[in-house]
Design an enzyme around this catalytic site. Structure first.
Site, PDB file in Angstrom:
ATOM      1  N   GLY A 191      56.392  14.281 -19.816  1.00 36.91           N
ATOM      2  CA  GLY A 191      56.682  14.037 -21.223  1.00 36.91           C
ATOM      3  C   GLY A 191      55.999  12.781 -21.711  1.00 36.91           C
ATOM      4  O   GLY A 191      54.992  12.335 -21.143  1.00 36.91           O
ATOM      5  N   CYS A 192      56.534  12.180 -22.755  1.00 35.87           N
ATOM      6  CA  CYS A 192      55.970  10.956 -23.326  1.00 35.87           C
ATOM      7  C   CYS A 192      55.838   9.895 -22.247  1.00 35.87           C
ATOM      8  O   CYS A 192      56.810   9.546 -21.576  1.00 35.87           O
ATOM      9  CB  CYS A 192      56.856  10.453 -24.454  1.00 35.87           C
ATOM     10  SG  CYS A 192      56.399   8.808 -25.066  1.00 35.87           S
ATOM     11  N   PHE A 193      54.637   9.363 -22.076  1.00 36.14           N
ATOM     12  CA  PHE A 193      54.419   8.463 -20.939  1.00 36.14           C
ATOM     13  C   PHE A 193      55.033   7.079 -21.094  1.00 36.14           C
ATOM     14  O   PHE A 193      55.073   6.304 -20.143  1.00 36.14           O
ATOM     15  CB  PHE A 193      52.939   8.354 -20.571  1.00 36.14           C
ATOM     16  CG  PHE A 193      51.951   8.114 -21.691  1.00 36.14           C
ATOM     17  CD1 PHE A 193      52.305   7.498 -22.882  1.00 36.14           C
ATOM     18  CD2 PHE A 193      50.622   8.519 -21.525  1.00 36.14           C
ATOM     19  CE1 PHE A 193      51.365   7.274 -23.885  1.00 36.14           C
ATOM     20  CE2 PHE A 193      49.674   8.300 -22.524  1.00 36.14           C
ATOM     21  CZ  PHE A 193      50.058   7.670 -23.712  1.00 36.14           C
TER      22      PHE A 193
END
Length: 263
Positions: free
Chosen positions: A104-106
């Site tokens: 997902g969002c890093f």
């Protein structure tokens, strides 16, 4: 997507139209930097036409919805696609090893790994795609096949690969295809990208054990690590530096504070 019905009246006549409304995540609405989006120093000029009209497709691509296509991108349409599809040629520090993870969002994923004992360095970036030297805007278009990843450098004497896998599974839902929460697109897919046969074997065995704990099918891909493109500097250690609103989050080893992904 929601549908909203609007009725327009002109005298004795009226017409009805149905308009789609998109449900947007905060990540999609606001840029990834430390400034609130409406604090720009340059005033908006609505009288000047935009050089690139904001068509529906442009907006959807910007939000990541462009990633859902009927077929995968064709590598032959990308010049030099063999470069991003090649192995990661960076070298870890002496005595250290690399691993890459997509979950997902890093931003939040990086902070989770920063807190793992034995992890000596983390970087966020893009990998597994076909475009050489991609930008954040490129990978959000959904046309390059890149994944948002965290490259972890760790000391195997202090941190076994299994510890990294534990942090990986705990950080996200590996059963949602190309999606984590409100973030949607192939760049948010779940993946473990290995550098050695030992990492591959450990990842496969860990996935099998994790599958027995869940009632849904795990969609995590396990693939060889490919060339790593470091993301723009404002993405690096984003939450540790304070995120959009300046609220710094701890990177102390073993810290269990909740990770506020848009902090």
């Amino acid at each position: 997507m929601l549908l909203k019905t609007l009725t327009f009246s002109t005298g004795a006549t009226s017409s009805t139209t149905t308009t789609p409304l998109l449900l947007l995540s905060s990540k999609a609405l606001f840029p990834k930097n430390n400034n609130f989006p409406f604090s720009q120093t340059t005033p908006l000029n609505f009288s000047k036409p935009q050089t690139r009209p904001l068509t529906t497709m442009n907006i959807l691509n910007k939000l990541g919805f462009g990633s859902f296509k009927s077929s995968s991108p064709d590598p032959s349409t990308f010049p030099n696609s063999s470069i991003p599809q090649g192995p990661d040629d960076d070298v870890p520090a002496p005595g250290q090893q690399f691993a890459q993870f997509g979950a997902g969002c890093f931003w939040g994923v990086e902070l989770a790994f920063q807190r793992v004992k034995g992890v000596t360095k983390t970087e966020v970036g893009y990998s597994q795609g076909y475009l050489d030297n991609p930008t954040y805007e490129d990978i959000c278009s959904g046309t390059t096949n890149h994944s948002e990843v965290v490259r972890v450098q760790y000391d195997p004497k202090e941190c076994g690969f299994e510890s990294l896998l534990g942090a990986f599974w705990a950080r996200h839902d590996p059963t949602t295809l190309n999606r984590q929460g409100g973030d949607v697109g192939t760049q948010y897919r779940s993946g473990i990208y290995f550098y050695t046969p030992e990492q591959e074997q450990a990842a496969l065995e860990s996935k099998e054990r994790q599958q027995k704990l869940l009632n849904r099918t795990i969609v995590t891909e396990i693939l060889p690590a490919k060339k790593f493109y470091r993301a723009e500097e404002y993405h690096q250690q984003y939450l540790a530096k304070g995120g959009r609103f300046g609220f710094k989050q701890s990177t102390d080893k073993g810290c269990n504070d909740p990770i506020r992904c848009y902090g």
